[in-house]
Design an enzyme around this catalytic site. Structure first.
Site, short mmCIF file in Angstrom:
data_model
loop_
_atom_site.label_atom_id
_atom_site.label_comp_id
_atom_site.label_asym_id
_atom_site.label_seq_id
_atom_site.Cartn_x
_atom_site.Cartn_y
_atom_site.Cartn_z
N GLY A 1 -2.48 4.78 3.74
CA GLY A 1 -1.08 5.37 4.07
C GLY A 1 -0.30 5.95 3.01
O GLY A 1 -0.57 6.99 2.20
N ILE A 2 1.32 5.33 3.35
CA ILE A 2 2.15 6.38 2.97
C ILE A 2 1.74 5.93 1.07
O ILE A 2 2.71 6.83 0.05
CB ILE A 2 3.54 6.22 3.14
CG1 ILE A 2 4.05 4.99 3.27
CG2 ILE A 2 2.92 6.91 4.31
CD1 ILE A 2 5.49 4.34 4.06
N GLY A 3 1.64 4.80 0.51
CA GLY A 3 1.28 4.53 -0.57
C GLY A 3 0.36 5.64 -1.34
O GLY A 3 0.83 6.21 -2.52
N GLY B 1 0.88 -1.04 -3.19
CA GLY B 1 -0.02 -0.32 -1.71
C GLY B 1 0.05 0.18 -1.73
O GLY B 1 -0.12 1.27 -1.02
N TYR C 1 9.67 -10.02 10.46
CA TYR C 1 9.69 -9.03 10.53
C TYR C 1 10.46 -7.98 10.32
O TYR C 1 11.42 -7.37 9.37
CB TYR C 1 8.67 -8.14 10.97
CG TYR C 1 8.75 -6.35 10.80
CD1 TYR C 1 8.23 -6.24 9.46
CD2 TYR C 1 8.80 -4.97 11.23
CE1 TYR C 1 7.65 -5.20 9.16
CE2 TYR C 1 8.78 -4.40 10.76
CZ TYR C 1 8.26 -3.09 9.08
OH TYR C 1 7.71 -2.36 9.14
N ASN D 1 -3.03 2.26 -1.94
CA ASN D 1 -4.15 2.76 -1.78
C ASN D 1 -4.75 2.84 -0.48
O ASN D 1 -5.75 3.86 0.19
CB ASN D 1 -5.35 1.19 -2.34
CG ASN D 1 -4.80 -0.19 -1.50
OD1 ASN D 1 -4.36 -0.51 -0.89
ND2 ASN D 1 -5.75 0.16 0.45
#
Length: 328
Positions: free
Chosen positions: A58-60, A54, A209, A56
């Site tokens: 946000g925090i990634g 992940g 979740y 690409n």
């Protein structure tokens, strides 16, 4: 003599302006406090290989950029080829680091296996595996393999990927790291081993979740137990409440969307939210810690149910069976 007319109005207006400025200052200071501490590690990643799911957005993406600047070779695993390639090229241009994209859809065990095979055939080792990708509060949908989407993506996909990449992680010992991005929502999570994929019970997005995030912490705990002495340490973390695409499913509910907009100025930016992930990936003072949980760049105690060793073992056994890992 009392103020009258114009002078009185001026005083009132001046007082209101001062009050507004004071409130604005308090809100600004509160927002700064909400951003939390920063990872202060200056460690270089020259010669190190970092794999991020992940990556690409946000925090990634923030973590990929930071660790590329430190000289690491970055392997970005993303579901979308178009978005993944674009993000990789953007980081290459900014850092001149070696950044490679691989397609990996965590909602497809076949995709995870294909990606892991490519990495095992092309990489000499993996120093850091950051399991960052995830979905949050989505409607009831199922992965390609029939898993409930949140447990399937957030846990089962990462479980299989991590285990298939373990030989490469062991080659980077004694300071290889697996970092699992969980959430404070794990505190509300409960593992329902009899119906982990919501095939019998009513589905609740928040409940599902929480279960998936609890699974992240239990997975980390069992990774540490199984890998004791291997030189591969595992860490779980809560990044904070962050303004990223992860919460896009909340916008489908008008009430939740309204609440989200009200609190948006107070949540963490992606840059602030990435700090605990970076801390767990880079901080040398935790090199001897294993299977622990972190928030705001320091160690925290997870919820009681996240410290249940029997549940951690049971989740591992179920995950082995459902992902087909036991047949490898």
């Amino acid at each position: 003599m009392a103020l009258q007319g114009g002078p009185l109005a001026g005083a009132v207006i001046g007082g209101l302006i001062a009050c507004i400025l004071f409130i604005a200052l308090l809100l600004f200071l509160f927002r700064m406090w909400m951003q939390g501490p920063k990872c202060t590690s200056k460690v270089s990643l020259e010669g190190k290989i970092v794999v991020i799911t992940g990556a690409n957005t946000g925090i990634g993406k923030i973590c990929a950029l930071d660790m590329a600047k430190r000289g690491g070779k970055i392997i970005m695993l993303c579901r979308s080829t178009e978005r993944g390639e674009a993000a990789a090229e953007e980081i290459r241009k900014e850092t001149e680091a070696e950044v490679i994209f691989h397609k990996c859809d965590l909602a497809s065990l076949a995709s995870v296996r294909e990606c892991a095979e490519q990495l095992n055939n092309s990489l000499p080792k993996i120093d850091i595996l950051l399991n960052n990708a995830g979905v949050m509060m989505c409607p009831l949908t199922r992965t390609e393999d029939g898993f409930e989407m949140q447990i399937g993506t957030n846990h089962f996909g990462h479980f299989l990927l991590t285990n298939l990449l373990m030989p490469l992680l062991k080659k980077a010992a004694p300071d290889a790291r697996i970092v699992n991005v969980s959430s404070l929502a794990h505190e509300r999570g409960r593992m329902n081993f009899d119906d982990i994929n919501y095939e019998k019970r009513p589905y609740g997005p928040a409940e599902a979740y929480g279960q998936s995030k609890l699974a992240n912490v239990l997975f980390t705990r069992e990774l540490a137990r199984k890998g004791e002495g291997s030189g591969v340490n595992a860490y779980a973390l809560h990044p904070g409440v962050i303004a990223t695409e992860l919460g896009r499913h909340l916008n489908a509910n008008p009430v939740l969307k309204c609440m989200s907009m009200m609190f948006m100025p107070l949540v963490k930016t992606p840059e602030a939210g990435a700090q605990t992930s970076l801390y767990c990936c880079l901080e040398q003072s935790i090199s001897d810690e294993n299977g622990k949980y972190y928030s705001d760049c320091r160690r925290k105690e997870p919820a009681v149910q996240a410290q249940n060793d029997e549940d951690a073992k049971k989740l591992w056994q179920i995950s082995e069976k459902l992902t087909g890992l036991a047949q490898n």
